[in-house]
Design an enzyme around this catalytic site. Structure first.
Site, PDB file in Angstrom:
ATOM      1  N   TYR A   1      -2.983   1.021  16.328  1.00 43.86           N
ATOM      2  CA  TYR A   1      -1.844   1.142  17.107  1.00 43.86           C
ATOM      3  C   TYR A   1      -1.979   0.752  18.662  1.00 43.86           C
ATOM      4  O   TYR A   1      -1.173  -0.054  19.351  1.00 43.86           O
ATOM      5  CB  TYR A   1      -0.778   2.163  17.060  1.00 43.86           C
ATOM      6  CG  TYR A   1      -0.323   2.421  15.541  1.00 43.86           C
ATOM      7  CD1 TYR A   1       0.801   1.820  14.861  1.00 43.86           C
ATOM      8  CD2 TYR A   1      -1.080   3.386  14.483  1.00 43.86           C
ATOM      9  CE1 TYR A   1       1.459   2.055  13.586  1.00 43.86           C
ATOM     10  CE2 TYR A   1      -0.671   3.473  13.210  1.00 43.86           C
ATOM     11  CZ  TYR A   1       0.550   2.818  13.012  1.00 43.86           C
ATOM     12  OH  TYR A   1       0.707   2.919  11.687  1.00 43.86           O
TER      13      TYR A   1
ATOM     14  N   GLU B   1      -6.623   8.097   7.459  1.00 49.07           N
ATOM     15  CA  GLU B   1      -7.037   8.466   8.828  1.00 49.07           C
ATOM     16  C   GLU B   1      -7.609  10.082   8.588  1.00 49.07           C
ATOM     17  O   GLU B   1      -6.980  10.804   9.165  1.00 49.07           O
ATOM     18  CB  GLU B   1      -5.706   8.635   9.558  1.00 49.07           C
ATOM     19  CG  GLU B   1      -5.314   7.188   9.753  1.00 49.07           C
ATOM     20  CD  GLU B   1      -4.048   7.023  10.916  1.00 49.07           C
ATOM     21  OE1 GLU B   1      -3.503   8.338  11.224  1.00 49.07           O
ATOM     22  OE2 GLU B   1      -3.419   5.949  11.129  1.00 49.07           O
TER      23      GLU B   1
ATOM     24  N   GLU C   1      -2.586  -0.731   8.471  1.00 47.70           N
ATOM     25  CA  GLU C   1      -1.464  -0.147   9.313  1.00 47.70           C
ATOM     26  C   GLU C   1      -1.590  -0.622  10.809  1.00 47.70           C
ATOM     27  O   GLU C   1      -2.595  -0.586  11.193  1.00 47.70           O
ATOM     28  CB  GLU C   1      -1.457   1.396   9.407  1.00 47.70           C
ATOM     29  CG  GLU C   1      -0.868   2.065   8.447  1.00 47.70           C
ATOM     30  CD  GLU C   1      -0.847   3.749   8.827  1.00 47.70           C
ATOM     31  OE1 GLU C   1      -0.574   4.083   9.733  1.00 47.70           O
ATOM     32  OE2 GLU C   1      -1.107   4.343   7.614  1.00 47.70           O
TER      33      GLU C   1
ATOM     34  N   ARG D   1       0.554  -1.150  -0.120  1.00 46.20           N
ATOM     35  CA  ARG D   1      -0.139  -0.105  -0.092  1.00 46.20           C
ATOM     36  C   ARG D   1       0.987   1.280  -0.164  1.00 46.20           C
ATOM     37  O   ARG D   1       1.933   1.289   0.885  1.00 46.20           O
ATOM     38  CB  ARG D   1      -0.853  -0.070   1.309  1.00 46.20           C
ATOM     39  CG  ARG D   1      -1.560   1.362   1.391  1.00 46.20           C
ATOM     40  CD  ARG D   1      -2.287   1.553   2.820  1.00 46.20           C
ATOM     41  NE  ARG D   1      -2.247   2.985   3.307  1.00 46.20           N
ATOM     42  CZ  ARG D   1      -2.480   3.251   4.381  1.00 46.20           C
ATOM     43  NH1 ARG D   1      -2.233   2.619   5.353  1.00 46.20           N
ATOM     44  NH2 ARG D   1      -2.457   4.646   4.431  1.00 46.20           N
TER      45      ARG D   1
HETATM   46  C1  FCB Z   1      -0.291   6.813  11.276  1.00 43.98           C
HETATM   47  C2  FCB Z   1      -0.285   7.443   9.752  1.00 43.98           C
HETATM   48  C3  FCB Z   1       1.252   6.971   9.365  1.00 43.98           C
HETATM   49  C4  FCB Z   1       2.401   7.037  10.233  1.00 43.98           C
HETATM   50  C5  FCB Z   1       1.860   6.158  11.597  1.00 43.98           C
HETATM   51  C6  FCB Z   1       2.958   5.860  12.474  1.00 43.98           C
HETATM   52  O1  FCB Z   1      -1.173   7.559  11.924  1.00 43.98           O
HETATM   53  O2  FCB Z   1      -1.171   7.174   8.978  1.00 43.98           O
HETATM   54  O3  FCB Z   1       1.651   7.961   8.441  1.00 43.98           O
HETATM   55  O4  FCB Z   1       2.623   8.268  10.826  1.00 43.98           O
HETATM   56  O5  FCB Z   1       0.956   6.613  12.156  1.00 43.98           O
END
Ligand code: FCB
Length: 468
Positions: free
Chosen positions: A301, A176, A357, A87
């Site tokens: 995350y 995001e 992500e 991606r």
């Molecule tokens: C996310 C973003 C990405 C990167 C990660 C650590 O919020 O989409 O660009 O900065 O965090």
């Protein structure tokens, strides 16, 4: 090896299985460099980086990982890792230097070369149209605050769809949106650095409208397109037992978790937002926003711990409880929150989920043997991938997982001080060194006997029946 489990009559496959898609993600501004080469225009991040004190150490995206020149080597690395998908995002000002009007052929042809290199190695390209690098020329016209951007974004989407749509089927509109609107227009922490309530609410609504309109444009310009948006979603826990923090956490969650997925899927804003956005809404907007998509893209995350604050949303980030483990940059490590988020998304949105992500920054150093032993990243990835497996076992329809990130890169206001890559980048000489986590991920993928997920998200009839 595929395992099956029966959950209330619904058969699910549990990762690892042969159809599950394993990938990695990056974004244009964070890796490409070549910021003023071959006609690329400025983005709001180029401008922001020039403002003293905005980005750590005065870092910028001028060179970054110089992926613009090293893309072939980077694709070879992806192939060595065994990635099924990659991606990346298109830099809007590279292909349309003023954001609209004349396209920049050298910029367009860079992505031709990248896509062709990926396809030649059997890696499926996933394109995100917008990963925060708005053309500066458009910001000067009001950027996301100007309703005309809906048309500008649709034209940009049409350009990308027509140019690459024969070879690429997976497109995401936005990465995001909650982060770039809140941090860029609400708190002023990120580009373009505006902190104003009206700016935030206008931006939220225009991004939503741009999403829906671009979905229509992509459907019209790309045969068999598989479309979605990429949302950040996580539990927002109050920092303390106080009633103020509880209210703040709820309010914050409305902006963070609901401002985009809710209107995009259900055609309305949630409570507090509905009132604030009402002045910028016109008849027909909500139907234009809520267009059918094929999957839910998730970035996750860690959970948030929120406390009350006098800022314009009445809430901000607080400290996690002392007993919650944290990554090198202090982000809480709570794999169970990832599992619960996946289950929650599955229940709410009833769409295939792609984790686009997940990953961690670590204090990565090259050891005397020239290796990077990032054991903390391996532990994080293992725990989060296991948590995803639990969610799948409980019925969540998760179809793919992408690590953030393939390469160490420009981490926004942290500049190059935070390393998120599976591959270490020595920025001075642009040398790539796959870390121990890259080998671990590669072995994990191999053990899962990777193969590509079909571009169509159509589920077999029995599965649809079970989901409704
Ligand atoms: C996310 C973003 C990405 C990167 C990660 C650590 O919020 O989409 O660009 O900065 O965090």
């Amino acid at each position: 090896m595929a395992r099956n489990s029966s959950q209330g009559g619904r058969r699910v496959e549990v990762a690892p299985n042969p159809g599950f898609l394993w990938g990695a993600s990056t974004s244009s501004f964070q890796i490409e460099g070549a910021a003023h080469l071959h006609g690329r225009g400025d983005s709001i991040w180029d401008t922001f980086c020039r403002q003293p004190g905005r980005v750590k150490n005065g870092d910028s995206g001028e060179v970054a990982c110089d992926h613009y020149h090293h893309f072939a080597e980077d694709v070879a690395l992806m192939h060595d890792l065994g990635l099924g998908a990659y991606r990346f995002s298109i830099s809007w000002p590279r292909v349309l230097p003023s954001g609209r009007g004349a396209a920049n052929e050298p910029g367009l042809s860079f992505y031709d070369r990248l896509i062709d290199a990926l396809l030649a190695k059997g890696i499926e390209p996933w394109i995100c149209l917008y990963h925060w690098d708005l053309p500066q020329a458009l910001e000067e016209l009001g950027g996301w605050q100007n309703r005309d951007i809906v048309g500008w974004f649709a034209d940009y989407a049409a350009l990308v769809g027509r140019r690459y749509g024969e070879r690429v089927k997976r497109f995401a509109t936005f990465n995001e949106p909650c982060v770039f609107t809140l941090f860029g227009y609400g708190f002023g922490w990120n580009a373009p650095g505006i902190a104003e309530k009206a700016a935030l609410h206008r931006a939220i609504h225009h991004v939503n409208l741009s999403h829906g309109t671009a979905i229509d444009t992509l459907r019209a310009s790309v045969r068999d397109a598989s479309l979605g948006a990429i949302h950040n979603r996580q539990p927002c826990f109050p920092c303390s037992a106080s009633a103020d923090d509880a209210i703040a956490a709820q309010h914050f969650a409305e902006y963070w978790n609901d401002a985009f997925p809710h209107p995009q899927h259900f055609g309305c804003y949630t409570h507090a937002l509905a009132e604030s956005i009402e002045p910028y809404q016109r008849p027909g907007d909500m139907a234009q926003i809520a267009r059918r998509v094929d999957w839910f893209g998730l970035n996750h995350y860690s959970p948030h711990y929120i406390k009350a604050d006098p800022n314009l949303v009445g809430a901000t980030f607080g400290a996690p409880p002392d007993d919650v483990p944290r990554t090198a940059i202090g982000w809480p490590i709570v794999p169970g929150a990832f599992r619960d988020t996946l289950l929650d998304i599955d229940r709410r949105f009833r769409l295939p989920i792609y984790v686009l992500e997940n990953g961690t920054a670590a204090s990565d150093d090259i050891d005397p043997t020239g290796q990077v032993q990032d054991t903390s990243r391996i532990a994080y990835l293992r725990a989060y991938i296991d948590a995803m497996g639990e969610a799948i076992l409980k019925g969540a329809d998760v179809r793919g997982y992408f690590v953030w990130s393939l390469l160490d890169n420009f981490e926004w206001t942290s500049g190059y001080s935070q390393r998120f890559g599976l591959v270490y980048v020595d920025y001075l000489i642009q040398k790539r060194i796959p870390k121990a986590s890259a080998r671990w991920y590669s072995d994990h993928i191999a053990a899962s006997r990777i193969s590509k997920a079909p571009a169509s998200e159509a589920a077999p009839p029995n599965k649809i029946a079970a989901k409704r």
